[in-house]
Design a protein around this motif. Sequence first.
Motif, PDB file in Angstrom:
ATOM      1  N   LEU A   1      38.130   6.292  67.859  1.00  0.00           N
ATOM      2  CA  LEU A   1      39.209   5.303  67.800  1.00  0.00           C
ATOM      3  C   LEU A   1      40.457   5.791  68.544  1.00  0.00           C
ATOM      4  O   LEU A   1      41.118   5.037  69.250  1.00  0.00           O
ATOM      5  CB  LEU A   1      39.546   4.999  66.328  1.00  0.00           C
TER       6      LEU A   1
ATOM      7  N   ASN B   1      51.888  -0.590  65.572  1.00  0.00           N
ATOM      8  CA  ASN B   1      51.910  -0.075  64.209  1.00  0.00           C
ATOM      9  C   ASN B   1      52.611  -1.007  63.239  1.00  0.00           C
ATOM     10  O   ASN B   1      53.037  -0.605  62.170  1.00  0.00           O
ATOM     11  CB  ASN B   1      52.568   1.322  64.192  1.00  0.00           C
TER      12      ASN B   1
ATOM     13  N   GLU C   1      53.369  -3.443  60.344  1.00  0.00           N
ATOM     14  CA  GLU C   1      52.746  -3.578  59.026  1.00  0.00           C
ATOM     15  C   GLU C   1      51.901  -4.848  58.901  1.00  0.00           C
ATOM     16  O   GLU C   1      51.004  -4.927  58.072  1.00  0.00           O
ATOM     17  CB  GLU C   1      53.825  -3.581  57.935  1.00  0.00           C
TER      18      GLU C   1
ATOM     19  N   LEU D   1      44.784  -2.859  59.634  1.00  0.00           N
ATOM     20  CA  LEU D   1      44.407  -1.515  60.100  1.00  0.00           C
ATOM     21  C   LEU D   1      42.998  -1.528  60.661  1.00  0.00           C
ATOM     22  O   LEU D   1      42.073  -2.112  60.069  1.00  0.00           O
ATOM     23  CB  LEU D   1      44.492  -0.531  58.934  1.00  0.00           C
ATOM     24  N   LEU D   2      42.835  -0.879  61.794  1.00  0.00           N
ATOM     25  CA  LEU D   2      41.499  -0.811  62.400  1.00  0.00           C
ATOM     26  C   LEU D   2      40.624   0.171  61.644  1.00  0.00           C
ATOM     27  O   LEU D   2      41.106   1.183  61.125  1.00  0.00           O
ATOM     28  CB  LEU D   2      41.609  -0.366  63.862  1.00  0.00           C
TER      29      LEU D   2
ATOM     30  N   ALA E   1      43.091   5.264  61.680  1.00  0.00           N
ATOM     31  CA  ALA E   1      44.114   4.297  62.094  1.00  0.00           C
ATOM     32  C   ALA E   1      45.450   4.625  61.427  1.00  0.00           C
ATOM     33  O   ALA E   1      46.510   4.502  62.055  1.00  0.00           O
ATOM     34  CB  ALA E   1      43.671   2.876  61.745  1.00  0.00           C
ATOM     35  N   CYS E   2      45.405   5.039  60.171  1.00  0.00           N
ATOM     36  CA  CYS E   2      46.638   5.413  59.473  1.00  0.00           C
ATOM     37  C   CYS E   2      47.322   6.561  60.201  1.00  0.00           C
ATOM     38  O   CYS E   2      48.534   6.551  60.424  1.00  0.00           O
ATOM     39  CB  CYS E   2      46.347   5.811  58.034  1.00  0.00           C
TER      40      CYS E   2
ATOM     41  N   THR F   1      48.875   5.416  63.572  1.00  0.00           N
ATOM     42  CA  THR F   1      50.003   4.485  63.524  1.00  0.00           C
ATOM     43  C   THR F   1      51.083   4.962  62.561  1.00  0.00           C
ATOM     44  O   THR F   1      52.141   4.335  62.460  1.00  0.00           O
ATOM     45  CB  THR F   1      49.541   3.086  63.070  1.00  0.00           C
TER      46      THR F   1
ATOM     47  N   ARG G   1      50.945   4.747  59.435  1.00  0.00           N
ATOM     48  CA  ARG G   1      51.047   3.810  58.309  1.00  0.00           C
ATOM     49  C   ARG G   1      50.269   4.316  57.107  1.00  0.00           C
ATOM     50  O   ARG G   1      49.387   5.147  57.225  1.00  0.00           O
ATOM     51  CB  ARG G   1      50.503   2.439  58.733  1.00  0.00           C
TER      52      ARG G   1
ATOM     53  N   PHE H   1      47.812   3.179  53.816  1.00  0.00           N
ATOM     54  CA  PHE H   1      46.890   2.090  53.499  1.00  0.00           C
ATOM     55  C   PHE H   1      46.987   1.721  52.035  1.00  0.00           C
ATOM     56  O   PHE H   1      46.960   2.561  51.148  1.00  0.00           O
ATOM     57  CB  PHE H   1      45.461   2.504  53.816  1.00  0.00           C
TER      58      PHE H   1
END
Lengths: 232, 181, 601
Positions: free
Chosen positions: B101, B124, B126, B130-131, C585-586, C589, C591, C593
């Motif tokens: 990814l 990014n 919110e 999410l991928l 992904a977290c 980015t 972020r 989850f």
Amino acid sequence: MPDKIKFTIDGKDCYAEPGQTIYEAAKANGVFIPVLCHYEGLKPVGSCRICSVRANGRWMTSCTQPVTNGMVIENATPEVEAYRKAIIEMLFVEGNHFCPTCEKSGNCELQALAYRYQIMVPQFPYLFPKREIEAFPGFLLEHNRCIQCQRCVRAIQTEDGQKIFALKNRSKDLRINVDLKLAARMTEKEVQKAMDICPVGAILKKEVGFRIPIGKRKYDQKPIGSEVEENK
Amino acid sequence: MSKPVIATASLAGCFGCHMSFLDIDERILELIELVEFDKSPIDDLKKFTRPVDIGLIEGGCCNAENVEVLRYFRENCRILVSVGECAIMGGLPAMRNLIPLKECLEEAYLNSPTVAPEDRLIPNDEELPLLLNRVYPCHEIVKIDYFLPGCPPSADLIWEALMALIHSQPLKLDYPLIKYD
Amino acid sequence: MDPIRKILQKYKRDRTRLIDILKDIQESEGSITQQAIELVAKHLKISRAEIEGVITFYHFLSDRPLGKYAVYLNNSITSEMAGRQKVAEALEKETGCKFGQTSEDNLVSLFETSCVGMNDQEPAALINGVVFTSLNEEKVRKIVAGMKRGLAAQEMVEEYGDGANGHELVRAMVKNNIRKAGAVIFDEFTPGQAIAQALNKTPEGVIEEIKKANLLGRGGAGFPTGLKWELCRQEKSDQHYVVCNADEGEPGTFKDRVILTERPQMVFEGMAIAGYAVGAHLGILYLRHEYTYLKKYFEYLLQKMREEGILGKNILGRGFDFDIEIKSGAGAYVCGEESALIESAEGKRGEPRDRPPFPVQKGYLDKPTTVNNVETLAASARIMLRGSSWFRTLGTSVSAGTKVLSISGDCQRPGIYEVEFGITVRELLEMAGAQDTLAVQVGGPSGNCISESGFGRKICYSDLATGGSFIIFNRRRDLFAVVRNFLDFFIEESCGWCVPCRAGNVLLKKKFEKIVAGLGTAQDLAELEAWGKIIKSMSRCGLGQTSPNPVLTTLTNFRELYESRINKKADFIPEFDLGQAVMDACQLTGRKFKEESENAR
């Protein structure tokens, strides 16, 4: 028929010439046994195992096993067919077979067998292995689709018997390895032969593709093997 | 007796399977007589309004939202069907499964020659789902009852399958109906 | 002249010596470079692709540069049980190198390897071909210090093992650990007498005697030796061959190593006897790469036998010519399978052949060949000496004679036991000083994992057949860890030729892990069993046909273990974990989850 070998496939009386393999004899009797690694004119290697039958109760590959007098062969029984189906499914999950993007789709023997066996989804999880695509002067080698059947290894060699295609690594990493120097000398005819002999879309001649429209491809209308069965 | 209820969803797909569904052409009039539709992009219902008999899923799961929707369908549908290559094996979106990814996103948003230097950022917000680390076939996430292959499955295949399900009859398919492309 | 050309000249243009050529090049150059491949290709008139195929098939051949010291640490289950993990960590710490890599200063390369035949003295490793046994953190520190000082691997061997391990041509720290010597293999043996007895008979007479003795193949499959020789003899050909299968690779088996160390001439004479019986004049000892440390010793003994007239031209003046040459593989378990062994002996990838034709019809160089196990050949020599009637007084009616077992795992006295067939598992456990035994793996990973209810069973061909491996697990062991180790072994060692073995074993392992992780349903358990049966039925050779046995035999004998791991009420449990799946992904980015079910709806 005194010189002929008598045997049965799923209870049907069949006759064979001495020396014929089970696969050849079945075909001559109008019985289809699926094959992937086997190709007429090449030495059988028994690698895909799809042609497995039960002969006198024992599992054997029909492409390598000579038929013998009185042999009792189970071919289209539920057990044999279920096991063959499993092999096809293993091949689908072991590589990366994105049929919608493949120029061999519709002419692919692996796909055609999956159609014949009405596989809607493999019973095994997809492995999504990381595999390469290699480019050579006349062709591409798409390892994602390769099923390691070794047809190219056997069919495409130099005049003095050197292997242009050979096996590399072992186990799950088994791959087809191309001899760079020898491959560069392949004629267009040889490249075409390599592509034609490949049962899947692993060997692709450059600068052509998607020539035959959907609906007119080899396995669009009739299942693989129907040409044998029509011969009954 | 009330009519069977159908719901549909498109996850990581291209809506091609839905378009193929609409390709049943005039048979859609017959279908409307036989079934009722609940949550679906076709009627734009956002939530389930009642228990559903048949859920048709197009697309695999490439992000967290796909997973949530798929689970929501499983909770509300008696029978769940994976429709098309993407739902069954990830399909074209799953071609990214061969690349980590991180590499995918960096190539798309950081290193690509078409990204202006000031725009180099992996999205990014919110609000974006999410991928997932890879694209998953639906049956690796919830139990799927039936599978209709094809890219897309032909209108005839979808029709035959729906009729078999609605009438609780075994599905018998002519050879040309099963295709993976 | 440069070393590569010298090597090529030594082996002439003999394609069958390709593996020897590659091994010599690697020893001389550190690895097999592209340039070397090019030279070999030209010399042998084969394609580079084919040579690369051979290099990449064998575990110990490398086309990438290796460190000055190439360390191969055994990862078999007995090594695990003896503390492999700690040794591996110490190796990584001391060398600053990770497994699968070469250190930055090119001093060390670290690799794992399958069983090296030292199960009673684990953890064991090969360093530049030299065997190091009973490793621990302390020994690792010493060895790595020695490497840093530039000592040769052999110079780091401080103590030699018993018997011929201490011979000046062997100088190995390997121990024999012969706990029980029997009458057939480990009784006294005077070279020259067995072949003399054989030459007193006709070849047919020798075959008859072996048949009457009811000698069955000791590698595990149990094919009647006399019949094999007879079939081979009956094939019309200008050449016949004898091959001694000294490629014991079944994890837990080390009995051939000890037989070869202590009774080598008995094995060589057995080969000559077989040669006389089938009409062969050349025997090949196919020695597993891991036992290369014995090669010089064997060559010395063979030369001695030639000088004494019991090998070579006109043996004992009786007009029979027979000589022996040693060939080696380069690390591949599948080469223990006789047709794969023949391919390897011909210098090719060790891939099994399709049968028919059988090796007795078309074997080495397509000539009739009898392939026999080390112990079988040694036993034939003894039968020549003491006769078939005597031999049949040992063992049971179906399984005559003795069996050399290699016992390892949880017991006080691991080692070599030559026992008569018919002995029970329980008796063996007692002999070896095993306590609180949970399971015994009889016949290695490809054999049978039996539970206490089977401890009354007998070691013999009609009950528990084994090539010699006997691994004991006590009640503190996790049987799933054992099965996992065995499944990994088969995945690593599959040649990959056929689909069920190549792909099936990976899938079987995946399903196994799902169940062990507590994510299995009754359906998963049923599939585990069904997939195992498919692999067993559809695979091409013995490796694939037995590779699901770790799963299938524990499912039969320890089903409750599996049952306790599955959720019987659920009809579907995914392996998918959303939190895990979004972790990348977290990170990318920045972020966090949280399950946002309401938003999605």
